[in-house]
Scaffold this active site. Structure first.
Site, PDB file in Angstrom:
ATOM      1  N   ASP A   1       0.759  -1.059   0.068  1.00 37.13           N
ATOM      2  CA  ASP A   1      -0.061  -0.051  -0.028  1.00 37.13           C
ATOM      3  C   ASP A   1       1.019   1.098  -0.080  1.00 37.13           C
ATOM      4  OD1 ASP A   1      -3.040   0.002   0.934  1.00 37.13           O
ATOM      5  OD2 ASP A   1      -2.284   1.943   0.926  1.00 37.13           O
TER       6      ASP A   1
ATOM      7  N   TYR B   1     -12.888   6.508 -13.906  1.00 32.90           N
ATOM      8  CA  TYR B   1     -13.257   5.456 -13.231  1.00 32.90           C
ATOM      9  C   TYR B   1     -13.496   4.115 -14.194  1.00 32.90           C
ATOM     10  CZ  TYR B   1     -14.409   2.099  -9.768  1.00 32.90           C
ATOM     11  OH  TYR B   1     -14.492   1.028  -8.604  1.00 32.90           O
TER      12      TYR B   1
HETATM   13  N1  LIG Z   1     -15.814  -0.570  -2.527  1.00 35.74           N
HETATM   14  C1  LIG Z   1     -16.488  -0.590  -3.479  1.00 35.74           C
HETATM   15  O1  LIG Z   1     -17.820  -0.702  -3.547  1.00 35.74           O
HETATM   16  C2  LIG Z   1     -15.960  -1.174  -4.769  1.00 35.74           C
HETATM   17  C3  LIG Z   1     -16.821  -1.283  -5.926  1.00 35.74           C
HETATM   18  C4  LIG Z   1     -16.096  -1.670  -7.101  1.00 35.74           C
HETATM   19  C5  LIG Z   1     -14.794  -1.746  -7.234  1.00 35.74           C
HETATM   20  N2  LIG Z   1     -14.020  -1.437  -6.317  1.00 35.74           N
HETATM   21  C6  LIG Z   1     -12.531  -1.553  -6.181  1.00 35.74           C
HETATM   22  O2  LIG Z   1     -11.934  -2.492  -5.227  1.00 35.74           O
HETATM   23  C7  LIG Z   1     -10.527  -1.899  -5.083  1.00 35.74           C
HETATM   24  C8  LIG Z   1     -10.666  -1.611  -3.628  1.00 35.74           C
HETATM   25  O3  LIG Z   1     -11.502  -0.539  -3.150  1.00 35.74           O
HETATM   26  P1  LIG Z   1     -11.885  -0.069  -1.613  1.00 35.74           P
HETATM   27  O4  LIG Z   1     -13.171   0.161  -1.739  1.00 35.74           O
HETATM   28  O5  LIG Z   1     -11.487  -1.271  -0.788  1.00 35.74           O
HETATM   29  O6  LIG Z   1     -10.952   1.362  -1.354  1.00 35.74           O
HETATM   30  P2  LIG Z   1     -10.137   1.774  -0.262  1.00 35.74           P
HETATM   31  O7  LIG Z   1     -10.035   3.281  -0.663  1.00 35.74           O
HETATM   32  O8  LIG Z   1     -10.890   1.323   1.079  1.00 35.74           O
HETATM   33  O9  LIG Z   1      -8.771   1.260  -0.148  1.00 35.74           O
HETATM   34  C9  LIG Z   1      -7.771   1.401  -1.349  1.00 35.74           C
HETATM   35  C10 LIG Z   1      -6.445   1.251  -0.845  1.00 35.74           C
HETATM   36  O10 LIG Z   1      -5.457   1.313  -1.923  1.00 35.74           O
HETATM   37  C11 LIG Z   1      -4.430   2.074  -1.629  1.00 35.74           C
HETATM   38  N3  LIG Z   1      -4.140   3.176  -2.758  1.00 35.74           N
HETATM   39  C12 LIG Z   1      -4.561   4.062  -3.435  1.00 35.74           C
HETATM   40  N4  LIG Z   1      -3.662   4.357  -4.298  1.00 35.74           N
HETATM   41  C13 LIG Z   1      -2.779   3.657  -4.110  1.00 35.74           C
HETATM   42  C14 LIG Z   1      -1.487   3.988  -4.984  1.00 35.74           C
HETATM   43  N5  LIG Z   1      -1.139   4.741  -5.755  1.00 35.74           N
HETATM   44  N6  LIG Z   1      -0.362   3.043  -4.463  1.00 35.74           N
HETATM   45  C15 LIG Z   1      -0.566   1.921  -3.511  1.00 35.74           C
HETATM   46  N7  LIG Z   1      -2.238   1.998  -2.804  1.00 35.74           N
HETATM   47  C16 LIG Z   1      -2.653   2.655  -3.231  1.00 35.74           C
HETATM   48  C17 LIG Z   1      -5.270   3.055  -0.471  1.00 35.74           C
HETATM   49  O11 LIG Z   1      -4.191   3.679   0.376  1.00 35.74           O
HETATM   50  C18 LIG Z   1      -6.045   2.234   0.218  1.00 35.74           C
HETATM   51  O12 LIG Z   1      -5.513   1.399   1.218  1.00 35.74           O
HETATM   52  C19 LIG Z   1     -10.626  -0.664  -5.918  1.00 35.74           C
HETATM   53  O13 LIG Z   1      -9.726  -0.990  -7.055  1.00 35.74           O
HETATM   54  C20 LIG Z   1     -11.811  -0.360  -6.180  1.00 35.74           C
HETATM   55  O14 LIG Z   1     -11.957   0.275  -7.449  1.00 35.74           O
HETATM   56  C21 LIG Z   1     -14.620  -1.132  -5.094  1.00 35.74           C
END
Ligand SMILES: NC(=O)c1ccc[n+]([C@@H]2O[C@H](COP(=O)([O-])OP(=O)(O)OC[C@H]3O[C@@H](n4cnc5c(N)ncnc54)[C@H](O)[C@@H]3O)[C@@H](O)[C@H]2O)c1
Length: 266
Positions: free
Chosen positions: A52, A170
């Site tokens: 991360d 996105y």
């Molecule tokens: N939460 C949802 O409903 C949902 C829906 C569809 C897709 N997603 C996908 O699931 C994945 C996780 O989403 P989430 O909801 O857990 O998000 P979140 O914000 O809770 O976690 C994302 C993590 O990625 C890390 N991160 C961000 N940019 C970074 C970088 N440049 N380098 C390294 N780490 C980085 C952040 O520090 C964080 O810990 C994402 O790819 C998101 O697009 C989530």
């Protein structure tokens, strides 16, 4: 025909799902879905490399895991930087001796009307979601190709296959993740490396909170679209990721697996 134990010996079906003895990198492991996947993989037997950009979050998680007897390594890396992706992969191999699985979960979003979308905001989302997935796939995939075995799970989204208004960057990035997944699957299929994507619906994570805080109507509108009638808990993504990373999915590659409460069926 009589069904005897000799003709139908007990088949170790559930053992196929085990990640025992495997090493997995999980990007974005510091929060939300990545954190849930990291915990789930550790409980399924994998040593986990927690990547991360927010090092405090993965350092804390790693310490908790080690205390509980799991193999874990925290790595600070910005997924958009090739040199950091490559050294995260090398850290996994030098610490645990091999790399068997990669989950590309790090991701961000920015929501705004297309006509107002800033160039830098667009670049940022594409860089983290698509380029970051590409870089980790490239370096981890190269390591897996050396031994002719490995499994990669990318995080797409509903936005990989349907439009989400106000989310041009996105959806562009997640559509790209879907095609990157399919292309890699075709290039690497005969060489033992499988690659699939999960398409999460709406999960209760900080990312969702950010979207709802910015626009409270967004949550209500999204909820109406889910036949299952609720948002998902982060741990509800784990089973699909274990399936796609384990031998249970040995003939599955290039697949986009929606974990979306029926949203894309609606
Ligand atoms: N939460 C949802 O409903 C949902 C829906 C569809 C897709 N997603 C996908 O699931 C994945 C996780 O989403 P989430 O909801 O857990 O998000 P979140 O914000 O809770 O976690 C994302 C993590 O990625 C890390 N991160 C961000 N940019 C970074 C970088 N440049 N380098 C390294 N780490 C980085 C952040 O520090 C964080 O810990 C994402 O790819 C998101 O697009 C989530």
């Amino acid at each position: 025909m009589e069904l005897t134990q000799e003709k139908f010996p007990a088949y170790p079906a559930l053992k196929q799902f085990s990640l025992e003895g495997k090493t997995a990198i999980i990007t974005g492991a510091g929060s939300g879905l990545g954190l849930a996947v990291a915990k789930g993989f550790a409980m399924a037997g994998a040593a986990v490399v927690l990547v991360d950009s927010n090092f405090d979050s993965v350092k804390k998680l790693s310490a908790e895991m080690k205390l509980a007897g799991y193999g874990a390594l925290p790595v600070q890396a910005d997924v958009t930087k090739a040199v950091e992706a490559e050294s995260a992969v090398q850290a996994a191999v030098s610490t645990f001796g091999a790399l068997d699985a990669l989950v590309n979960c790090a991701g961000i979003t920015r929501r705004m009307p297309l006509e107002d979308f800033g160039e830098s905001e667009f670049d940022l989302v594409l860089n983290v979601n698509l380029k970051g997935t590409f870089l980790f796939t490239k370096y981890a995939g190269a390591e897996m190709l050396k031994k002719g075995k490995g499994a990669i799970v990318n995080f797409g989204s509903l936005g990989s296959v349907v439009a989400i208004p106000l989310s041009a960057a996105y959806c562009s990035s997640k559509g790209g993740v879907a095609m990157l997944t399919k292309t890699a699957a075709c290039e690497w299929g005969k060489r033992g490396v499988r690659i699939n994507a999960v398409l999460p619906g709406t999960f209760e994570t900080p990312l969702l909170k950010q979207c709802i805080d910015e626009n409270p109507a967004y949550g209500e509108e999204m909820l109406r679209r889910f036949p299952i009638g609720r948002f998902a808990r982060p741990e509800e993504i784990v089973g699909a990721c274990i399936f796609l990373s384990s031998d249970a999915s040995s003939y599955v590659t290039g697949h986009l697996l929606a974990v979306d409460g029926g949203c894309t069926a609606y």
